[in-house]
Design an enzyme around this catalytic site. Structure first.
Site, PDB file in Angstrom:
ATOM      1  N   CYS A  73     -23.670 -22.576 -10.788  1.00  0.00           N
ATOM      2  CA  CYS A  73     -23.309 -22.664 -12.209  1.00  0.00           C
ATOM      3  C   CYS A  73     -23.811 -23.974 -12.788  1.00  0.00           C
ATOM      4  O   CYS A  73     -23.515 -25.046 -12.268  1.00  0.00           O
ATOM      5  CB  CYS A  73     -21.797 -22.587 -12.358  1.00  0.00           C
ATOM      6  SG  CYS A  73     -21.249 -22.851 -14.045  1.00  0.00           S
ATOM      7  N   TYR A 336      11.207 -16.220  -4.358  1.00  0.00           N
ATOM      8  CA  TYR A 336      10.053 -16.418  -5.254  1.00  0.00           C
ATOM      9  C   TYR A 336       9.132 -15.199  -5.124  1.00  0.00           C
ATOM     10  O   TYR A 336       7.933 -15.332  -4.850  1.00  0.00           O
ATOM     11  CB  TYR A 336       9.274 -17.695  -4.879  1.00  0.00           C
ATOM     12  CG  TYR A 336      10.139 -18.917  -4.706  1.00  0.00           C
ATOM     13  CD1 TYR A 336      10.409 -19.739  -5.793  1.00  0.00           C
ATOM     14  CD2 TYR A 336      10.703 -19.245  -3.466  1.00  0.00           C
ATOM     15  CE1 TYR A 336      11.213 -20.867  -5.641  1.00  0.00           C
ATOM     16  CE2 TYR A 336      11.504 -20.362  -3.313  1.00  0.00           C
ATOM     17  CZ  TYR A 336      11.755 -21.170  -4.395  1.00  0.00           C
ATOM     18  OH  TYR A 336      12.537 -22.271  -4.240  1.00  0.00           O
ATOM     19  N   CYS A 446       1.214 -22.807  -1.963  1.00  0.00           N
ATOM     20  CA  CYS A 446      -0.054 -23.038  -2.661  1.00  0.00           C
ATOM     21  C   CYS A 446      -0.244 -24.535  -2.892  1.00  0.00           C
ATOM     22  O   CYS A 446      -1.106 -24.943  -3.661  1.00  0.00           O
ATOM     23  CB  CYS A 446      -0.106 -22.257  -3.967  1.00  0.00           C
ATOM     24  SG  CYS A 446       1.291 -22.591  -5.033  1.00  0.00           S
TER      25      CYS A 446
END
Ligand code: SAH
Length: 494
Positions: A73, A336, A446
């Site tokens: 990119c 969660y 995470c």
């Protein structure tokens, strides 16, 4: 020696910072240099000098690192979404493995020998590009006043036009180009943050890899009659409907002057309200992580939380399932739980699963997903994990109906799974988990820094860390997902 702003330096990059920046040292003094790759020798200019470190701007790569690759990119430096696209993918994986190890060591306080004994190699991606099933593009104008969609320049709110993100699906370009051409033709104004005027704020695209279904949601600054929010809507819909696999087109209403992208209200204007996606169960004990033949189907709406990398999600959830070690007799809590993805994975092998999630809509979706997959041994509760869990543990009678119905000991489950947001688990939640004393805790994280902090608490509470395995869900970025297994040592007295 004191380092001053604008001074030039020449350093070899010997380390990688948490944000993917290169770190080089001179006389032991570290310089943080964005876009420098480990192994490079670079020239840089000092931008900001502090007592113990300085930030410098990359001016020239004098000797390129063997780990340096040509980024696909051309906007990767400005965008900031892919912090480490200039780094070879194998080196990215090594960096992530080391990042998790380092957090366990420094924040978790685990001895190096213990980590090295239990930590398994990171599960990498087969193709680290075009992996995302969700993309959100801000809409604005270029200098000539033409509508554009693209990305915000790192940490700013100016938009650069780019309809070809290498993390998203290739088909997104056609969708964006169709919407932008329609906007130009019918003078549909992009939203302007400063004035609060204009209509189209963002374009959300979700793709189901397993079914090929596509969902488009236009985020609009609109207060009138919602289903007719767009001028010449029929023409836009006809064009979008012609795109292969288009399944759902909706508008989301957001009239607030905030950075929050999506409003609460969604109206489907063409096709279905949701798209379907399947997540397959894999056997993570086999070298190729073979499919077991079992799969679960989920309905995704524009506002649902859903993991963004579907192929790696299969591996992550399958790993969590493997770590849970279920035989069909167990009572499991999934804290969660979002739309119940991990809960339903667990339910295929457990006696009973209880999911907890703060967002009511997600719990509604979780229940629908359970029904859709003919799973009847999963119950879901709306609320904060740190509030729901103590209510059960400290006042189990409140829920005696449920307890009788399932015949399970909800207060003393066999397994607790947690998958908290980046800030990790609340301390209260961890302390009740310790009191509930499950034989196994599966922690999916995470953010390895808060994971390490929480693992320290669980270890102090008597648990032993048995397995740790990072799973790369976010190639080209510095983010990393980790699955861990903790167990009570045999005969441990609580
Ligand atoms: N396990 C799910 C969701 C993980 S994301 C999946 O893999 O899809 C973390 C989830 O925790 C989000 O859905 C978020 O809404 C929820 N959450 C955040 N804080 C919470 C809290 N205090 N108690 C319960 N759920 C919470």
């Amino acid at each position: 020696m004191e380092w001053k702003k604008d001074q030039k330096i020449r350093v070899e990059i010997t380390d990688i910072g948490a944000e993917g920046e290169g770190i080089g040292k001179q006389d032991g003094f570290p310089f943080f240099i964005k876009d420098a790759v480990i192994g490079d020798v670079v020239e840089a200019k000092i931008m900001k000098s502090k007592k113990n470190y300085a930030y410098a701007r990359l001016e020239k790569v004098v000797i390129p690192s063997p780990f340096r690759v040509q980024p696909l990119c051309r906007y990767h430096k400005q965008c900031g979404g892919c912090q480490i696209q200039a780094m070879d993918y194998a080196r990215q994986l090594k960096f992530k493995q080391e990042k998790v190890r380092d957090h366990l060591l420094r924040i978790g306080g685990f001895p190096a020998e213990e980590i090295d004994r239990i930590m398994e190699p990171i599960v990498g991606m087969e193709n680290p590009f075009h992996y995302r099933n969700k993309a959100l593009y801000p809409v604005g104008k270029d200098k000539e006043g033409n509508p554009i969609a693209g990305f915000y320049v790192g940490r700013t709110h100016s938009i650069i036009a780019n309809t070809e993100c290498f993390l998203g699906r290739k088909e997104n370009k056609e969708i964006l180009d169709t919407i932008l051409a329609y906007m130009k033709e019918f003078h549909v104004e992009p939203y302007d943050e400063t004035s609060g005027l204009g209509l189209v704020r963002h374009i959300l695209i979700r793709n189901s890899f397993s079914r090929g279904e596509i969902m488009v949601c236009l985020v609009l600054n609109y207060e009138g009659k919602k289903p007719e929010a767009l001028p010449h809507q029929d023409i836009l819909l006809e064009r979008l409907a012609n795109i292969k696999n288009m399944t759902s087109v909706s508008v989301n209403i957001n009239t607030e002057k905030t950075n929050v992208i999506l409003g609460k209200e969604v109206h489907t204007i063409w096709g279905k309200n949701t798209i379907r996606d399947s997540i397959r169960v894999r056997n993570m004990e086999t070298p190729d992580m073979e499919f077991t033949g079992q799969e679960l189907e989920f309905e995704i709406s524009p506002l649902s939380f859903y993991q963004v990398n579907p192929l790696q999600t299969e591996k992550l959830y399958s790993l969590a399932l493997q770590y849970a070690g279920l035989t069909g007799k167990e009572t499991v809590w999934d804290l969660y739980c979002g739309i119940g993805t991990i809960s339903l994975f667990m339910a295929t092998r457990a006696r009973q699963v209880y999911g907890v999630e703060i967002i009511p809509q997600a719990i509604e979706d979780a229940r629908k997903n359970a029904a859709k997959n003919h799973i009847s041994n999963a119950e879901f509760f709306t609320g904060k994990a740190e509030e729901i869990l103590p209510r059960f543990y400290e006042n189990g009678e409140d829920f005696s109906d449920l307890q009788t119905k399932s015949g399970c000991d909800m207060r003393h489950p066999d397994v607790i799974v947690v998958d908290p947001p980046r800030k990790g688990c609340d301390e209260k939640c961890l302390s009740v988990m310790l009191k509930m004393a499950p034989s196994r805790i599966v922690y999916v994280s995470c953010d390895s820094a808060t994971l390490a902090r929480d693992l320290r608490i669980l270890r102090e509470g008597g648990y032993e860390l048995k397995r740790v395995r990072p799973v790369d869900q976010f190639g080209m970025t510095v983010h990393i997902e980790v699955a861990c297994l903790l167990e009570t040592p045999a005969n441990y007295e609580f």
